[in-house]
Motif scaffolding. Structure first.
Motif, PDB file in Angstrom:
ATOM      1  N   GLY A   1       0.828  -1.194   0.000  1.00  0.00           N
ATOM      2  CA  GLY A   1       0.000   0.000   0.000  1.00  0.00           C
ATOM      3  C   GLY A   1       0.862   1.243   0.000  1.00  0.00           C
ATOM      4  O   GLY A   1       2.020   1.216   0.397  1.00  0.00           O
ATOM      5  N   LEU A   2       0.290   2.341  -0.474  1.00  0.00           N
ATOM      6  CA  LEU A   2       1.006   3.605  -0.433  1.00  0.00           C
ATOM      7  C   LEU A   2       0.850   4.202   0.957  1.00  0.00           C
ATOM      8  O   LEU A   2      -0.221   4.173   1.544  1.00  0.00           O
ATOM      9  CB  LEU A   2       0.441   4.547  -1.490  1.00  0.00           C
ATOM     10  N   SER A   3       1.905   4.769   1.474  1.00  0.00           N
ATOM     11  CA  SER A   3       1.903   5.275   2.837  1.00  0.00           C
ATOM     12  C   SER A   3       1.397   6.714   2.893  1.00  0.00           C
ATOM     13  O   SER A   3       1.265   7.396   1.868  1.00  0.00           O
ATOM     14  CB  SER A   3       3.315   5.222   3.415  1.00  0.00           C
ATOM     15  N   ALA A   4       1.148   7.178   4.118  1.00  0.00           N
ATOM     16  CA  ALA A   4       0.784   8.578   4.314  1.00  0.00           C
ATOM     17  C   ALA A   4       1.906   9.490   3.845  1.00  0.00           C
ATOM     18  O   ALA A   4       1.665  10.587   3.332  1.00  0.00           O
ATOM     19  CB  ALA A   4       0.463   8.826   5.783  1.00  0.00           C
ATOM     20  N   GLU A   5       3.152   9.033   4.003  1.00  0.00           N
ATOM     21  CA  GLU A   5       4.293   9.822   3.524  1.00  0.00           C
ATOM     22  C   GLU A   5       4.273   9.942   2.005  1.00  0.00           C
ATOM     23  O   GLU A   5       4.608  10.988   1.448  1.00  0.00           O
ATOM     24  CB  GLU A   5       5.605   9.189   3.996  1.00  0.00           C
ATOM     25  N   ASP A   6       3.887   8.851   1.319  1.00  0.00           N
ATOM     26  CA  ASP A   6       3.772   8.899  -0.140  1.00  0.00           C
ATOM     27  C   ASP A   6       2.725   9.935  -0.554  1.00  0.00           C
ATOM     28  O   ASP A   6       2.932  10.706  -1.499  1.00  0.00           O
ATOM     29  CB  ASP A   6       3.379   7.529  -0.699  1.00  0.00           C
ATOM     30  N   GLU A   7       1.592   9.915   0.127  1.00  0.00           N
ATOM     31  CA  GLU A   7       0.535  10.876  -0.197  1.00  0.00           C
ATOM     32  C   GLU A   7       1.020  12.307   0.005  1.00  0.00           C
ATOM     33  O   GLU A   7       0.800  13.174  -0.855  1.00  0.00           O
ATOM     34  CB  GLU A   7      -0.702  10.614   0.658  1.00  0.00           C
ATOM     35  N   GLN A   8       1.667  12.572   1.131  1.00  0.00           N
ATOM     36  CA  GLN A   8       2.134  13.923   1.392  1.00  0.00           C
ATOM     37  C   GLN A   8       3.182  14.363   0.379  1.00  0.00           C
ATOM     38  O   GLN A   8       3.213  15.521  -0.054  1.00  0.00           O
ATOM     39  CB  GLN A   8       2.687  14.021   2.822  1.00  0.00           C
ATOM     40  N   ARG A   9       4.057  13.434  -0.029  1.00  0.00           N
ATOM     41  CA  ARG A   9       5.060  13.750  -1.052  1.00  0.00           C
ATOM     42  C   ARG A   9       4.375  14.134  -2.360  1.00  0.00           C
ATOM     43  O   ARG A   9       4.730  15.142  -2.999  1.00  0.00           O
ATOM     44  CB  ARG A   9       5.977  12.545  -1.274  1.00  0.00           C
ATOM     45  N   CYS A  10       3.366  13.369  -2.759  1.00  0.00           N
ATOM     46  CA  CYS A  10       2.667  13.639  -4.013  1.00  0.00           C
ATOM     47  C   CYS A  10       1.905  14.952  -3.938  1.00  0.00           C
ATOM     48  O   CYS A  10       1.933  15.759  -4.879  1.00  0.00           O
ATOM     49  CB  CYS A  10       1.712  12.493  -4.346  1.00  0.00           C
ATOM     50  N   ARG A  11       1.228  15.186  -2.815  1.00  0.00           N
ATOM     51  CA  ARG A  11       0.491  16.442  -2.660  1.00  0.00           C
ATOM     52  C   ARG A  11       1.448  17.633  -2.741  1.00  0.00           C
ATOM     53  O   ARG A  11       1.129  18.668  -3.358  1.00  0.00           O
ATOM     54  CB  ARG A  11      -0.252  16.455  -1.326  1.00  0.00           C
ATOM     55  N   ARG A  12       2.603  17.489  -2.135  1.00  0.00           N
ATOM     56  CA  ARG A  12       3.583  18.571  -2.135  1.00  0.00           C
ATOM     57  C   ARG A  12       4.098  18.836  -3.557  1.00  0.00           C
ATOM     58  O   ARG A  12       4.208  19.979  -3.988  1.00  0.00           O
ATOM     59  CB  ARG A  12       4.732  18.224  -1.197  1.00  0.00           C
ATOM     60  N   LEU A  13       4.387  17.766  -4.290  1.00  0.00           N
ATOM     61  CA  LEU A  13       4.904  17.921  -5.648  1.00  0.00           C
ATOM     62  C   LEU A  13       3.857  18.501  -6.599  1.00  0.00           C
ATOM     63  O   LEU A  13       4.205  19.180  -7.572  1.00  0.00           O
ATOM     64  CB  LEU A  13       5.386  16.562  -6.171  1.00  0.00           C
ATOM     65  N   LEU A  14       2.586  18.233  -6.323  1.00  0.00           N
ATOM     66  CA  LEU A  14       1.518  18.698  -7.202  1.00  0.00           C
ATOM     67  C   LEU A  14       0.979  20.066  -6.811  1.00  0.00           C
ATOM     68  O   LEU A  14       0.181  20.648  -7.551  1.00  0.00           O
ATOM     69  CB  LEU A  14       0.359  17.690  -7.197  1.00  0.00           C
ATOM     70  N   ALA A  15       1.395  20.575  -5.662  1.00  0.00           N
ATOM     71  CA  ALA A  15       0.781  21.798  -5.134  1.00  0.00           C
ATOM     72  C   ALA A  15       0.898  22.969  -6.110  1.00  0.00           C
ATOM     73  O   ALA A  15      -0.066  23.719  -6.323  1.00  0.00           O
ATOM     74  CB  ALA A  15       1.410  22.158  -3.789  1.00  0.00           C
TER      75      ALA A  15
END
Length: 210
Positions: free
Chosen positions: A5-19
């Motif tokens: 599964g993708l971790s909460a850290e993965d989600e935060q990394r993606c959100r940050r890169l897409l911001a």
């Protein structure tokens, strides 16, 4: 290899890169928007696809696509369009807080802007969805692990007026072939979600200019 599964850290990394892209493209006018639903199917991260109804008008009937469609004047922005269309097509209610951000907008062959919106929709059982039969013939998911296997990746060369014009990726060996704009959006999602694990088959793969 990806974890189960993708971790909460993965989600935060993606959100940050897409911001930055999200802030830049969210309010810009566009012809259409699609949702790129990242789900968990039996605990494994996967992307959810639709098979467009063969009863639809136009040349895209029967194609694999992400849920989405044309932007309406009543939509607040492209995110609103993607969420509304997903609800209408699949009966799947995705909340705005589940949206991770906007991937790079693309142009279709008519040079209309299509905006991909990535969202984490959580655990999902695709056969349990009840899609609108007027718009969708089938719903299916492809695990990221499947999409990342080199033997399931290819490319398609397109010609215009008898000459080579451009190249797009294609993903093979699932229930249906993923190609065209949907495959390009899939490629963008994989580059974000699995950095280092996905390498485009052709570094020069590109859409027609516009």
């Amino acid at each position: 290899m990806l974890p189960d599964g993708l971790s909460a850290e993965d989600e935060q990394r993606c959100r940050r890169l897409l911001a930055g892209a999200t802030a830049r493209y969210r309010a810009r006018p566009a012809a259409a928007a699609v949702l790129v639903p990242l789900c968990l199917v039996r605990g494994a991260p996967a992307l959810l696809y639709t098979l467009r109804s063969s009863r639809l008008a136009g040349k895209h009937r029967g194609d694999v696509s992400f849920p989405g469609g044309k932007c309406d004047p009543e939509d607040r922005d492209v995110v609103d369009t993607a969420l509304r269309e997903t609800q209408e097509e699949l009966g799947l209610a995705v909340q705005e807080e589940q949206v991770w951000g906007i991937l790079r907008p693309l142009h279709d062959r008519q040079k209309a802007t299509v905006v991909p919106v990535l969202a984490g929709v959580g655990p999902l059982d695709p056969p349990s969805l009840r899609p609108n039969p007027e718009e969708v013939d089938e719903v299916f998911a492809l695990p990221l692990a499947h999409l990342l296997q080199v033997q399931n990746q290819g490319y398609t060369n397109f010609c215009q007026d008898g000459h080579f014009s451009y190249t797009l990726p294609v993903f093979l060996h699932g229930p249906h072939r993923v190609w065209g704009l949907t495959a390009t959006i899939t490629e963008l999602a994989l580059q974000l979600l699995a950095p280092g694990a996905y390498q485009p088959r052709l570094a020069s793969a590109k859409l027609p200019a516009g």
